[in-house]
Design a protein around this motif. Structure first.
Motif, PDB file in Angstrom:
ATOM      1  N   TRP A 118       8.081   3.957   4.720  1.00  0.00           N
ATOM      2  CA  TRP A 118       9.424   3.564   4.257  1.00  0.00           C
ATOM      3  C   TRP A 118      10.276   4.809   3.986  1.00  0.00           C
ATOM      4  O   TRP A 118      11.458   4.862   4.359  1.00  0.00           O
ATOM      5  CB  TRP A 118       9.271   2.723   2.994  1.00  0.00           C
ATOM      6  N   THR A 119       9.704   5.814   3.355  1.00  0.00           N
ATOM      7  CA  THR A 119      10.434   7.053   3.059  1.00  0.00           C
ATOM      8  C   THR A 119      10.856   7.760   4.336  1.00  0.00           C
ATOM      9  O   THR A 119      11.982   8.259   4.444  1.00  0.00           O
ATOM     10  CB  THR A 119       9.562   7.988   2.205  1.00  0.00           C
ATOM     11  N   LYS A 162       1.892  12.898   5.443  1.00  0.00           N
ATOM     12  CA  LYS A 162       1.588  11.762   4.575  1.00  0.00           C
ATOM     13  C   LYS A 162       1.093  10.502   5.276  1.00  0.00           C
ATOM     14  O   LYS A 162       0.608   9.589   4.597  1.00  0.00           O
ATOM     15  CB  LYS A 162       2.834  11.408   3.746  1.00  0.00           C
ATOM     16  N   PRO A 208       0.812  -1.213   0.000  1.00  0.00           N
ATOM     17  CA  PRO A 208       0.000   0.000   0.000  1.00  0.00           C
ATOM     18  C   PRO A 208       0.851   1.271   0.000  1.00  0.00           C
ATOM     19  O   PRO A 208       2.000   1.266   0.462  1.00  0.00           O
ATOM     20  CB  PRO A 208      -0.807  -0.119   1.300  1.00  0.00           C
ATOM     21  N   ARG A 209       0.254   2.348  -0.490  1.00  0.00           N
ATOM     22  CA  ARG A 209       0.969   3.626  -0.582  1.00  0.00           C
ATOM     23  C   ARG A 209       1.432   4.097   0.786  1.00  0.00           C
ATOM     24  O   ARG A 209       2.519   4.670   0.930  1.00  0.00           O
ATOM     25  CB  ARG A 209       0.070   4.679  -1.225  1.00  0.00           C
ATOM     26  N   GLN A 210       0.623   3.891   1.807  1.00  0.00           N
ATOM     27  CA  GLN A 210       1.004   4.335   3.146  1.00  0.00           C
ATOM     28  C   GLN A 210       2.302   3.666   3.610  1.00  0.00           C
ATOM     29  O   GLN A 210       3.122   4.283   4.299  1.00  0.00           O
ATOM     30  CB  GLN A 210      -0.125   4.039   4.140  1.00  0.00           C
ATOM     31  N   TRP A 249       4.800   2.928   1.721  1.00  0.00           N
ATOM     32  CA  TRP A 249       5.931   3.577   1.070  1.00  0.00           C
ATOM     33  C   TRP A 249       6.254   4.929   1.690  1.00  0.00           C
ATOM     34  O   TRP A 249       7.414   5.335   1.713  1.00  0.00           O
ATOM     35  CB  TRP A 249       5.675   3.699  -0.433  1.00  0.00           C
ATOM     36  N   TRP A 250       5.250   5.650   2.219  1.00  0.00           N
ATOM     37  CA  TRP A 250       5.548   6.879   2.945  1.00  0.00           C
ATOM     38  C   TRP A 250       6.224   6.563   4.274  1.00  0.00           C
ATOM     39  O   TRP A 250       7.135   7.292   4.707  1.00  0.00           O
ATOM     40  CB  TRP A 250       4.276   7.707   3.158  1.00  0.00           C
TER      41      TRP A 250
END
Length: 431
Positions: A29-30, A196, A22-24, A26-27
């Motif tokens: 992770w960032t 985010k 999911p996109r969350q 990756w944020w």
């Protein structure tokens, strides 16, 4: 034609490694990557105190122990806050406090003040870990968690590889710049989290377990009474005590042989470089294999890798030793994190992750005292020989624990993968 096939296979392997999350995630992770790009203080604190400020190895060990004590204090509290207050607020509070305390560490000069502020830095920097790990378990589907933990671990070490190399060079000009740089990067991490990452904590605990029984409330007493989980915590404490020597005893040992901060930065950066290069393909290789064997091998490689330092006389030999224990670390991390999530109930993830984080914090507390004292009284070689023995004992403990899990768990609750939690016993909705 062969090149096209190879390129296609590489793209497929990459897609299988990073796709479908999911996109969350990756944020998250960032934010981990940005934070680790600026993680200078813990790595270079011992060298700063001994080489730059002229303090003894014992004092450096004491300050490192206070740093670890701060983490011990915050681990349990942060785990409880993660469950009660939420993942996002806990992370934000910890990150702002970390930036403020690290900046303060660059300004204080009195030995007592340095020790006190180092304790605050340890407390603040450790407080976000249970929240990060709990959020990751919340937002990633059960079948993808081992892969997600591996990717996050990869981000940690990508940042570490860059930061340790650059910090070694920066330290030759100004250690204070290291501290201020870390404070700035942690604030950037807080901005990413604020903008985010929405809260992921389940609104209410599940009413019933997978077997139809009422789900019991989870307290810290519940965690402590969970014998299998506490065995994992105890074994990780032994392994973490070894790994912490890389950031306290290893630079002192290298400094005794006339090696510089740049030498240490380059050698320890190999740890991150190898993980960045090999962690993802290694995870694909190990994720469906027997966790008992993986954890045993990882403990032996870690212990004997540190044991090799007893024979090191050059930066190149230290680098070989780092490579050996790094392979052990790469095998252990995703396997053990999957086991931790597997043993943690959904409604108590923060507390369970807090207790697991506590093992690292206790290691941060005890390892500097142990390492500094042994080096001062008996010499570095004794410390590295003892490391090999600890690795052997930890391997034996993993073997007994995993055999016990296989013998006592019903067949239907056995994990589908080497470290992943069984999907049928997890009640968290997939993100």
């Amino acid at each position: 034609m062969g090149a096209k096939v190879s390129a296609r296979g590489l793209r497929q392997a990459l897609a299988e490694s990073v796709g479908g999350l999911p996109r969350q995630f990756w944020w998250l992770w960032t934010s981990t990557l940005v934070n680790r790009l600026g993680a200078f203080v813990a790595t270079f604190l011992a060298l700063y105190l001994t080489a730059e400020r002229g303090f003894s190895a014992s004092y450096a060990g004491l300050v490192g122990a206070l740093y670890g004590l701060g983490g011990v204090i915050s681990s349990i509290g942060a785990g409880v806050l993660t469950d009660r207050l939420g993942r996002r607020p806990t992370m934000l509070a910890a990150q702002v406090a970390t930036a403020a305390s690290v900046a303060s560490l660059s300004l204080v000069t009195h030995p007592v003040a340095i020790a006190a502020v180092a304790g605050l830095v340890g407390m603040a920097s450790n407080a976000s870990r249970p929240a990060v790990q709990a959020m990751m378990a919340d937002i990633v589907a059960p079948e993808d968690r081992v892969r997600a933990f591996s990717l996050n671990y990869w981000a940690i070490n990508l940042g570490f590889a860059v930061s340790s190399t650059s910090a070694g060079l920066i330290a030759q000009y100004s250690y204070h710049l290291l501290f201020l740089g870390e404070a700035a990067m942690v604030l950037v991490t807080a901005v990413v989290v604020f903008l985010k990452l929405p809260e992921s904590r389940p609104e209410t605990p599940p009413a019933r377990s997978a077997h139809g029984r009422e789900a019991a409330a989870v307290s810290m007493a519940t965690v402590v009474r969970d014998k299998r989980f506490m065995a994992v915590v105890a074994l990780n404490l032994l392994l973490a005590t070894l790994i912490q020597q890389a950031f306290v005893s290893l630079p002192i040992s290298m400094g005794e042989q006339g090696l510089t901060s740049t030498d240490f930065g380059t050698v320890i950066a190999l740890n991150g470089v190898l993980i960045v290069a090999l962690q993802l393909p290694l995870t694909r290789f190990i994720e469906h294999r027997d966790p008992a064997r993986l954890l045993i091998v990882s403990a032996l490689l870690t212990g004997y890798g540190f044991g090799l330092n007893a024979f090191a006389g050059s930066a190149a030999f230290y680098a070989v030793a780092v490579a050996v224990w790094t392979v052990g670390e790469m095998i252990n991390s995703p396997t053990q994190m999957g086991l931790v999530v597997r043993l943690s109930p959904t409604q108590g993830r923060g507390r369970y992750q807090g207790m697991y984080t506590l093992s690292w914090s206790v290691a941060s507390l005890g390892a500097p005292l142990l390492g500094g004292t042994v080096i001062d009284r008996f010499g570095s070689d004794t410390l590295w020989a003892a490391s090999a023995l600890i690795g052997t004992l930890t391997a034996a403990g993993y073997g007994l624990l995993l055999r016990s899990l296989r013998d006592t768990e019903p067949r239907e609750t056995q994990p589908a993968t080497a470290a992943g939690p069984p999907a049928e016993t997890d009640t968290t909705p997939a993100a």
